[in-house]
Enzyme design. Sequence first.
Site, PDB file in Angstrom:
ATOM      1  N   ASP A 231       2.376 -12.471   5.207  1.00  2.43           N
ATOM      2  CA  ASP A 231       2.523 -11.932   6.560  1.00  2.43           C
ATOM      3  C   ASP A 231       3.753 -12.513   7.265  1.00  2.43           C
ATOM      4  O   ASP A 231       4.500 -13.322   6.696  1.00  2.43           O
ATOM      5  CB  ASP A 231       1.257 -12.183   7.377  1.00  2.43           C
TER       6      ASP A 231
ATOM      7  N   GLU B 272      20.046   3.365  -0.615  1.00  3.46           N
ATOM      8  CA  GLU B 272      19.602   3.266  -2.002  1.00  3.46           C
ATOM      9  C   GLU B 272      19.867   4.587  -2.709  1.00  3.46           C
ATOM     10  O   GLU B 272      19.168   5.568  -2.487  1.00  3.46           O
ATOM     11  CB  GLU B 272      18.103   2.932  -2.068  1.00  3.46           C
TER      12      GLU B 272
ATOM     13  N   ASN C 128      -5.568 -12.554   9.420  1.00  5.36           N
ATOM     14  CA  ASN C 128      -5.211 -11.125   9.515  1.00  5.36           C
ATOM     15  C   ASN C 128      -5.197 -10.437   8.148  1.00  5.36           C
ATOM     16  O   ASN C 128      -4.729  -9.297   8.032  1.00  5.36           O
ATOM     17  CB  ASN C 128      -3.861 -10.931  10.222  1.00  5.36           C
ATOM     18  N   ASP C 129      -5.719 -11.101   7.114  1.00  6.58           N
ATOM     19  CA  ASP C 129      -5.752 -10.471   5.786  1.00  6.58           C
ATOM     20  C   ASP C 129      -6.560  -9.180   5.804  1.00  6.58           C
ATOM     21  O   ASP C 129      -6.233  -8.220   5.109  1.00  6.58           O
ATOM     22  CB  ASP C 129      -6.344 -11.430   4.747  1.00  6.58           C
TER      23      ASP C 129
ATOM     24  N   ASN D  38       1.297 -16.533   2.916  1.00 11.96           N
ATOM     25  CA  ASN D  38       0.201 -16.160   3.813  1.00 11.96           C
ATOM     26  C   ASN D  38       0.065 -17.225   4.897  1.00 11.96           C
ATOM     27  O   ASN D  38      -0.605 -18.236   4.718  1.00 11.96           O
ATOM     28  CB  ASN D  38      -1.101 -16.030   3.016  1.00 11.96           C
TER      29      ASN D  38
ATOM     30  N   ASP E  33      15.833   3.603   2.300  1.00 12.34           N
ATOM     31  CA  ASP E  33      15.172   3.910   1.037  1.00 12.34           C
ATOM     32  C   ASP E  33      15.490   5.333   0.591  1.00 12.34           C
ATOM     33  O   ASP E  33      15.718   6.221   1.418  1.00 12.34           O
ATOM     34  CB  ASP E  33      13.658   3.732   1.239  1.00 12.34           C
TER      35      ASP E  33
ATOM     36  N   GLY F 127      -1.925 -10.720   1.061  1.00  8.83           N
ATOM     37  CA  GLY F 127      -2.121 -11.423   2.329  1.00  8.83           C
ATOM     38  C   GLY F 127      -0.888 -12.049   2.937  1.00  8.83           C
ATOM     39  O   GLY F 127      -0.970 -12.689   3.993  1.00  8.83           O
TER      40      GLY F 127
END
Length: 636
Positions: A188, A382, A166-167, A161, A353, A186
């Site tokens: 980033d 994947e 910006n949490d 973090n 994905d 949190g």
Amino acid sequence: TNQSWLWHVAFKNKQFIQMKKYLSILLILVAIGFTATGKPRKATPVVQPRVEPTFWWTGMKNPQLQLMVHAENIGTTRVALAYPGVRVIGVTAVENPNYLFIDLDLSGAQPGKFEIQFQKEGKTVALAPYELKVREPGSAWRKGFNSSDAMYLIMPDRFANGNPGNDEVTGMKEKPDRSTLMGRQGGDIKGLKDHLGYIADMGFTAIWLNPLLENDMPTFSYHGYATTDFYKVDGRYGSNEEYREFAEAAREKGIKLIMDMIFNHCGSEHWWMKDMPMADWINFYPDYKITTHVRNANQDPYASSYDKAMFSDGWFVPTMPDLNQRNPYLATYLIQNSIWWIEYVHLAGIRMDTYPYPDKEVMAEWNRLITEEYPDFNIVGEEWYLNQAVLSYWQKGKVNIDGYRGDLPSLMDFPLQNAVSTALRDPGTGELMKIYECLANDFQYPDPGNLVVFPDNHDMTRFFVQVNRDVSLFKMGIGFFLTTRGIPQIYYGSEIMMNHTGTHDSEYRKPFPGGWDGDPINGFTGLGLTAQEKEIQQFTQKLLNWRKGKEVIHSGKMTHFVPFDGCYVFFRYNDHEKVMVVLNKNSQETALKTDRLAEMLTGCSGAREVISGKEVTSLSSLTLPPKSISIFELKK
């Protein structure tokens, strides 16, 4: 003088004429601006519609671009555009009048800004500024990730973090909650950037980040796989520009960036879910059905249409609507979005994905268009399945009996991951045959050297737990994946032997120690790590940095031997070097007789063992520590 008087009269007359003109205009404006009741009329507002892609570049190999425009009743307008080299070749209004699709040809366009006008009854009712940017020199020939690289897989919310400010982002649904691993922690982009030095020093040359795009979902959004805006980084990670700056900082340290993308689904809170362009934008909508997960439906020559649809069109979960790539406008949108991020962030690769779930013909076209634009780029899909025949079906160069050409360059090697984990975990030295047999099936792949190999990832039990928390077996596995064929990927925290007791997937995604102020343990500095954790970190770092300069490991040939004496032996070699790797699963020191290895040892006079640094003068018999991996650089 008479002359000056004449100028004065003329000037006064001109003022009078202008005054009458202005008065007439004013009366007209008053007449227009007021209703019969004397109340002022509202002027027709000029709106700025949503346009995606948000901007583009000149000089692309494919000069065509399709814009998706969204605004109220935009589909009822006429498009006007005047910019040198930009030609409108098609405008399509669809069943929802709030959308318009504009096809442009940019063949002769130069970088610059222009406006797209949307007119109705001769008036401009909407205006969209647009920009064509300059491509970075050599952009088309960027080097994708390859077997010379070692990937570091990071879940951004769980790494570090760097900006607690910006949490929580005003207007976004889910707030931070560190009381549960299912909540946002949190981590980033700033935290990622702050620790690029650590990643580079460890010896990693590529970073695969789990998705950073906006996931504005009410709960459980930290994983990033429920996109709500395909052109925007989630505000709790930072901004698009911060992402770009991070990529540039990584590149300066010799680290490539791999972006996690999802074609199969979006989040149920995606902005278009409240106003979809077309009825067939989403599969099984609104009465969704959950996918069967029966991947064989793609290859099964006897599969029913019903079973194929139930696999491909079914949803993962109710909060992840399944996208219909057979809709040509959605297919184009997704393909262009990939190119946009490659160009904008200067990506070196994409990890796709849930690769087999979207429409397979669209996925093949996506592969072709990406590699046409970027010939040296790499994409890994994947396909979580343990049958090599199913995986190889997708890889570029595979000749399939049904004629399908998938053109996917790389896949995640789940069969090998399972074989190694099982062979090390299960009791008995005979289990090493699982590794041998798995690699013996490489004949099914057109390019086994381009597969991504890994001990674990964000979706599975951590490798240390898989091998029953046995440090020796753990080291054997890590060492194997860093020396076998393919492109190794290490999951964040594996280098300090992170583990867990719970079985929920959030347990596999614990925050990296040291990434948050006040953490009592710091994996970045070593503060508070146990002796064993430090040993594993140093072991991993040593092998990663050794591997960096070893072309023989990157692209050398491979020969292996049927396991014997409780050991599995394989060689990596080219015209200049030869390396022998031995996995000894015995619980005691083992004297390995090498007579059966003669074909590979002939002409070799000795060796240096990489991990210990010890010199070996005789190769007739090798003494191996119990439950160990030994890596010998052979001397000719």
